[in-house]
Enzyme design. Structure first.
Site, mmCIF file in Angstrom:
data_model
loop_
_atom_site.group_PDB
_atom_site.id
_atom_site.type_symbol
_atom_site.label_atom_id
_atom_site.label_comp_id
_atom_site.label_asym_id
_atom_site.label_seq_id
_atom_site.Cartn_x
_atom_site.Cartn_y
_atom_site.Cartn_z
ATOM 1 C CB SER A 14 -28.623 -19.458 73.370
ATOM 2 O OG SER A 14 -28.706 -18.243 72.867
ATOM 3 C CG ASN A 15 -29.339 -18.031 68.178
ATOM 4 O OD1 ASN A 15 -30.426 -17.385 67.766
ATOM 5 N ND2 ASN A 15 -28.121 -16.860 68.584
ATOM 6 C CB ILE A 93 -14.339 -13.153 59.026
ATOM 7 C CG1 ILE A 93 -14.614 -12.087 60.098
ATOM 8 C CG2 ILE A 93 -14.240 -12.945 57.696
ATOM 9 C CD1 ILE A 93 -13.790 -10.910 59.808
ATOM 10 C CG LEU A 94 -16.802 -18.899 57.575
ATOM 11 C CD1 LEU A 94 -18.311 -19.245 56.926
ATOM 12 C CD2 LEU A 94 -16.306 -20.246 57.959
ATOM 13 C CG ASN A 108 -23.755 -14.374 60.533
ATOM 14 O OD1 ASN A 108 -23.614 -15.304 61.727
ATOM 15 N ND2 ASN A 108 -23.391 -13.228 60.822
ATOM 16 C CG HIS A 110 -25.080 -8.621 63.167
ATOM 17 N ND1 HIS A 110 -23.543 -8.892 63.725
ATOM 18 C CD2 HIS A 110 -25.299 -7.452 63.412
ATOM 19 C CE1 HIS A 110 -23.186 -7.691 63.994
ATOM 20 N NE2 HIS A 110 -23.991 -6.909 63.847
ATOM 21 C CD GLU A 175 -29.431 -12.849 68.203
ATOM 22 O OE1 GLU A 175 -28.705 -14.167 68.353
ATOM 23 O OE2 GLU A 175 -29.000 -12.077 68.921
HETATM 24 C C1 GAR Z 1 -25.818 -13.981 69.346
HETATM 25 O O1 GAR Z 1 -26.323 -12.805 69.885
HETATM 26 C C2 GAR Z 1 -25.496 -13.924 68.073
HETATM 27 O O2 GAR Z 1 -26.230 -13.042 67.329
HETATM 28 C C3 GAR Z 1 -24.206 -13.352 67.987
HETATM 29 O O3 GAR Z 1 -23.714 -14.150 69.064
HETATM 30 C C4 GAR Z 1 -24.773 -14.346 69.920
HETATM 31 C C5 GAR Z 1 -24.274 -15.936 70.193
HETATM 32 O O4 GAR Z 1 -25.177 -16.229 71.347
HETATM 33 N N1 GAR Z 1 -23.202 -13.223 66.940
HETATM 34 C C6 GAR Z 1 -22.527 -12.201 66.560
HETATM 35 O O5 GAR Z 1 -22.394 -11.296 66.978
HETATM 36 C C7 GAR Z 1 -22.005 -12.840 65.056
HETATM 37 N N2 GAR Z 1 -21.140 -11.426 64.560
HETATM 38 P P1 GAR Z 1 -25.531 -17.966 71.172
HETATM 39 O O6 GAR Z 1 -24.081 -18.686 71.282
HETATM 40 O O7 GAR Z 1 -25.929 -18.135 72.711
HETATM 41 O O8 GAR Z 1 -26.264 -18.342 70.122
#
Ligand code: GAR
Length: 226
Positions: A14-15, A93-94, A108, A110, A175
């Site tokens: 979604s991001n 983790i890269l 990134n 978070h 986000e």
């Molecule tokens: C998001 O909430 C992002 O912040 C989180 O995973 C989700 C991905 O959603 N990322 C982490 O937790 C990284 N440590 P998306 O696939 O719908 O963008």
């Protein structure tokens, strides 16, 4: 000249979608040259393919070591011509090999206010802790997990009636606004990194602009279109 970026995902994307939308609206001067997923069948791959963006699945279980996995990822993004990397729900983790290839060129997002609640379940962990304010953080990636210099953070209230899911959804909606904005700043060459401090070139934010008159606090403030 749009900045060529690779987006790394593991799930829904979604991001990624929010970033695609802002690129298409002209708010971000970037071109996604590759979407690579660590998980086969991730919905984000479908979103990307639907917009004609090249996709790859590079799954860690197909490699003998983390270093080999890193090298495969690096080969893929380099071959695609990426000059910056955007991690959007990328749950791996890269390693140093990858991170060192893109110094201060990997972002990134978070789902918590770092340095609180780093790790895989930031939103859930914050809710379980009983915080009154949660939020999300965009940061540069360094060699430690969820640790690099902070670009932008946004705060949301955690309500008594919230469950982990409703709080995570409120954070996710934010986000989708701050991440495209951060990518736009990166693409415009406006993020200046000095040690742990990231400043935004060409911005002179008066305190009044970030005072929490409303429920949400975002710093630096978002620009028009985000
Ligand atoms: C998001 O909430 C992002 O912040 C989180 O995973 C989700 C991905 O959603 N990322 C982490 O937790 C990284 N440590 P998306 O696939 O719908 O963008």
């Amino acid at each position: 000249m749009p900045l060529p970026i690779a987006v790394l995902i593991s799930g829904s994307g979604s991001n990624l979608q929010a970033i695609i939308d802002r690129i298409e609206s002209g708010a971000i001067e970037a071109k996604i040259v590759l979407v690579a997923s660590s998980a086969p069948g991730a919905f984000g791959l479908t979103r990307a393919a639907g917009r004609g963006i090249p996709t790859r699945t590079i799954a860690p279980e197909h490699f003998c070591s983390r270093d080999e996995y890193d090298q495969a990822l690096l080969d893929a993004v380099t071959a695609a011509g990426a000059r910056a990397i955007v991690l959007a729900g990328f749950m791996r983790i890269l390693g140093p090999r990858f991170v060192r290839a893109f110094p201060q060129r990997i972002l990134n997002i978070h789902p918590a206010l770092l340095p609180s609640f780093a790790g895989t379940h930031g939103a859930r962990d914050a809710a379980a802790y009983g915080v009154k304010i949660s939020g999300c953080t965009v940061h540069f990636v360094d060699e430690e997990m969820d640790h690099g210099p902070v670009v932008v953070q946004a705060a949301v209230p955690a309500l008594d009636a919230d469950t982990a899911e409703t709080l995570a959804a409120r954070v996710l909606a934010l986000e989708h606004r701050i991440y495209p904005q951060a990518v736009a700043w990166l693409a415009a060459g406006r993020l200046c990194v000095n040690g742990r401090k990231v400043t935004l070139a060409g911005a002179d934010t008066p305190l009044a602009a970030v005072e929490p008159g409303a429920a949400y606090l975002v710093n630096p403030p978002l620009e028009q279109g985000f």
